[in-house]
Design a protein around this motif. Structure first.
Motif, PDB file in Angstrom:
ATOM      1  N   GLU A   1     -34.098 122.742  -4.885  1.00 40.14           N
ATOM      2  CA  GLU A   1     -34.112 123.225  -3.578  1.00 40.14           C
ATOM      3  C   GLU A   1     -35.199 124.200  -3.322  1.00 40.14           C
ATOM      4  O   GLU A   1     -35.748 124.208  -2.114  1.00 40.14           O
ATOM      5  CB  GLU A   1     -32.673 123.927  -3.267  1.00 40.14           C
TER       6      GLU A   1
ATOM      7  N   ARG B   1     -31.487 118.371 -10.801  1.00 36.51           N
ATOM      8  CA  ARG B   1     -30.468 118.384  -9.880  1.00 36.51           C
ATOM      9  C   ARG B   1     -30.776 118.124  -8.419  1.00 36.51           C
ATOM     10  O   ARG B   1     -31.862 118.570  -7.756  1.00 36.51           O
ATOM     11  CB  ARG B   1     -29.763 119.925  -9.590  1.00 36.51           C
TER      12      ARG B   1
ATOM     13  N   ASN C   1     -20.884 129.368 -11.504  1.00 40.70           N
ATOM     14  CA  ASN C   1     -21.198 130.275 -10.593  1.00 40.70           C
ATOM     15  C   ASN C   1     -20.351 129.991  -9.212  1.00 40.70           C
ATOM     16  O   ASN C   1     -19.702 130.719  -8.707  1.00 40.70           O
ATOM     17  CB  ASN C   1     -22.767 130.171 -10.107  1.00 40.70           C
TER      18      ASN C   1
ATOM     19  N   CYS D   1     -24.237 125.248 -16.842  1.00 44.76           N
ATOM     20  CA  CYS D   1     -25.680 125.602 -16.239  1.00 44.76           C
ATOM     21  C   CYS D   1     -25.486 126.790 -15.497  1.00 44.76           C
ATOM     22  O   CYS D   1     -26.300 127.431 -14.964  1.00 44.76           O
ATOM     23  CB  CYS D   1     -26.452 124.555 -15.629  1.00 44.76           C
TER      24      CYS D   1
HETATM   25  C1  PEP Z   1     -23.409 127.036 -10.310  1.00 43.74           C
HETATM   26  O1  PEP Z   1     -22.949 126.992  -9.449  1.00 43.74           O
HETATM   27  O2  PEP Z   1     -23.055 127.438 -11.381  1.00 43.74           O
HETATM   28  C2  PEP Z   1     -24.919 126.722 -10.407  1.00 43.74           C
HETATM   29  C3  PEP Z   1     -25.585 126.647 -11.780  1.00 43.74           C
HETATM   30  O3  PEP Z   1     -25.600 126.131  -9.480  1.00 43.74           O
HETATM   31  P1  PEP Z   1     -26.118 127.329  -8.282  1.00 43.74           P
HETATM   32  O4  PEP Z   1     -25.877 128.644  -8.905  1.00 43.74           O
HETATM   33  O5  PEP Z   1     -27.336 126.900  -7.978  1.00 43.74           O
HETATM   34  O6  PEP Z   1     -25.087 127.197  -7.281  1.00 43.74           O
END
Ligand code: PEP
Ligand code: MG
Length: 573
Positions: free
Chosen positions: A298, A332, A454, A502
């Motif tokens: 992004e 991604r 996250n 991740c």
């Molecule tokens: C997550 O949601 O854990 C993640 C790795 O993606 P982002 O932090 O970019 O939403």
């Protein structure tokens, strides 16, 4: 003790060298001999170019051939040769009869006020770089020679109002143990360079130049942004000890850059990095990452004022793949919406953006944008080991829709005889409760899983990840989150697919033994955290991790889990 912004970690103890304040006085005398004055400006420009080329060479040597940090000086070179800038300066001399210095000052100030008004912090930081170029040009015209920093005594702490790129480039960095300035921050050139050269730095320390005399004893603590001027003997002893400890831990961590990722009893793991652009792939490799577990694409869409074209995307993905030399690159697909807005896309404001038109939902609606991205990824896959990762999945049908799209694009690439990886893997981010609960079903269609803790934490606990008022509830150690993580890993393994993580939790010291015990295959962390995560993994045996997990899964409250882990891990230190 004085405080500032610590921008490069480490502790420096040494003697102050306070650089004189820049005191450029420009006369407003007008000139008669226009051609002579233009010639004087051109001579100064030639001299500036020669000087800058030499500085760039010095800097690259200091950084062992790495020329990325010389970018500011290279930009100054482009700028000083810029036709529009030269035209502006020469016409100020010709039309307004300004002397050369005044003409340079006026024209560069126009540029500076344009950058100073920009929204982005990085753009505003460029003001300092242009100012440096302007002042150097003026000093050359005035015949003022720069202070010689090429030979400095041992343990010098450089103190200045602002540390300009030309100062850092000419500085005898071998003997500099600290940098302090009154202005600047995290993204200043001085900070970037200090980090690359591993020199402790504290910036934005108010009035430091007038509070310190040359030769004063100084302690700089770049981790905490602290500066001690003429400290007492006891403070010096304490900081000498801290310095030795810090340097030992850095040495130890560096040893983990080139090691394998394995537990204390020899179980192997994949340790990858999270990146936001192709350049960071190089940083990931330099930090010992075995691949990229998350390329957040992004940023490519957020940094410009318009959609990146298929070719631009292809080049960025290819660059990262090539930099990784065959190591896996997990790209991604576009994850916008939620907290990530892209102004030119004209997304409408939503009451609940995190539950709204986001990520794969957006992509499956805007098939034009999604197809362009998938095509760029597929084309890039001919140049490395690329995997596709789909964000924010909540149902099987979304995975099937992506697979159909990919199949269609592959057909059209075949028709046009364009190469791509025919076995490209398509993975799913497990970051919603729906995906976590249906992991057994999704594992039947996905080639791999990547757990996004996250978002998973925010959605599982119904806690907005960016809302400070409820931040106390946001914890991956909540038993509800831990249980679903275990379920996701078990489901992946039942269907014989690999599962990584991740989200930030993958690099969390307290989480690592739990993930080892659950059998996670891949950890993907911010690239700078790779050595530290590898060291952490190496400190656990499966047996010890399993016994911790067993205890933890017996708790019913977050506090019980975090207190237990805190006591356990503190007890090991
Ligand atoms: C997550 O949601 O854990 C993640 C790795 O993606 P982002 O932090 O970019 O939403
Ligand atoms: Mg996410």
């Amino acid at each position: 003790m004085l405080r500032g912004i610590g921008t490069s970690k480490g502790i420096g103890i040494g003697k102050a060298l306070v650089l004189p304040k820049e005191n450029i006085v420009i006369s407003n005398k007008t000139i008669e001999d226009v051609d002579g004055e233009i010639q004087r400006f051109q001579d100064a420009t030639d001299c500036f170019i020669k000087e800058t080329e030499k500085l760039i060479e010095n800097l690259i040597n200091k950084l062992n051939g790495n020329d990325r940090n010389a970018a500011v000086l290279k930009n100054q070179l482009y700028l000083v040769k810029d036709v529009e800038l030269i035209k502006g300066i020469e016409s100020s001399i010709r039309d307004k009869k300004l002397n050369g210095e005044a003409a340079v000052d006026e024209t560069c100030n126009g540029l500076i006020s344009m950058f100073a008004g920009m929204d982005s912090e990085a753009m505003r930081q460029r003001v300092a770089d242009i100012e440096d170029m302007k002042n150097r040009l003026i000093r050359i015209m005035q015949g003022i020679t720069d202070i010689d920093l090429t030979r400095l005594p041992d343990n010098t702490i450089i103190i200045a109002e602002e540390i300009h790129p030309s100062v850092t480039a000419s500085m005898d960095t071998e003997h500099v143990v600290g940098i302090i300035s009154e202005r600047g921050g995290e993204t200043s050139h001085a900070s970037i360079l200090a980090r690359a050269l591993e020199i402790p730095a504290v910036l934005s320390v108010k009035d430091i130049c007038s509070l310190v005399n040359n030769g004063d004893e100084i302690i700089v603590d770049g981790a905490y942004g602290e500066v001690f001027v003429s400290p007492i003997e006891r403070t010096i002893r304490i900081y000498e000890k801290k310095k030795a400890q810090y340097e030992e831990s850095v040495r130890e961590l560096k040893e983990f850059i080139n090691k394998q990722t394995e537990s204390a009893d020899g179980h192997r793991y994949m340790l990858a990095a999270n990146i936001g652009n192709a350049e960071e792939a190089a940083k990931a490799v330099a930090n010992g990452a075995e691949g990229v577990g998350l390329f957040r694409t992004e940023f490519l869409f957020m940094n410009g004022n318009s959609m990146p074209t298929e070719q631009q995307q292809f080049e960025e993905y290819k660059k990262a793949a090539v930099l990784l030399k065959g190591k896996p690159l997990t790209i991604r697909t576009l994850d916008i919406g939620g907290d990530k807005d892209i102004p030119y896309m004209g997304l409408t404001k939503e009451t609940n953006p995190f539950l709204g038109y986001r990520a794969i939902r957006f992509c499956l609606d805007r098939v034009d944008i999604f197809t362009t991205q998938l095509k760029a990824i597929l084309r890039a896959s001919a140049y490395g080991n690329i995997r596709i990762l789909i964000p924010m999945v909540t149902s099987l049908s979304e995975i099937l829709a992506v697979k159909r799209l990919v199949k269609g694009i592959c057909k059209s690439l075949d028709k046009d005889d364009i190469k791509y990886d025919k076995d490209i893997k398509i993975g799913v981010m497990i970051e919603t409760p729906a995906a976590a609960v249906m992991a057994d079903v999704l594992a039947g269609e996905a080639d791999f899983f990547s757990i996004g803790t996250n978002d998973l934490t925010q959605y599982m606990l119904a806690v907005d990840r960016g809302n400070e008022n409820v931040a106390y509830l946001y914890s991956v150690f909540n038993p509800a989150v831990l249980r679903v993580i275990k379920n996701i890993i078990d489901c992946a393994h039942e269907k014989s697919i690999e599962v990584g993580m991740c989200g930030e939790a993958a690099g969390n010291e307290y989480m690592i033994p739990l993930l080892i015990a659950m059998g996670l295959d891949e950890f993907s962390v911010t690239y700078s955290k790779v050595p530290e995560t590898r060291k952490n993994i190496a400190s656990w045996t499966i047996k010890e991790s399993l016994s911790i997990l067993d205890t933890v899964l017996g708790f019913s409250e977050e506090k019980e889990v975090s207190n237990y882990l805190n006591d356990y891990i503190m007890g090991r230190h």
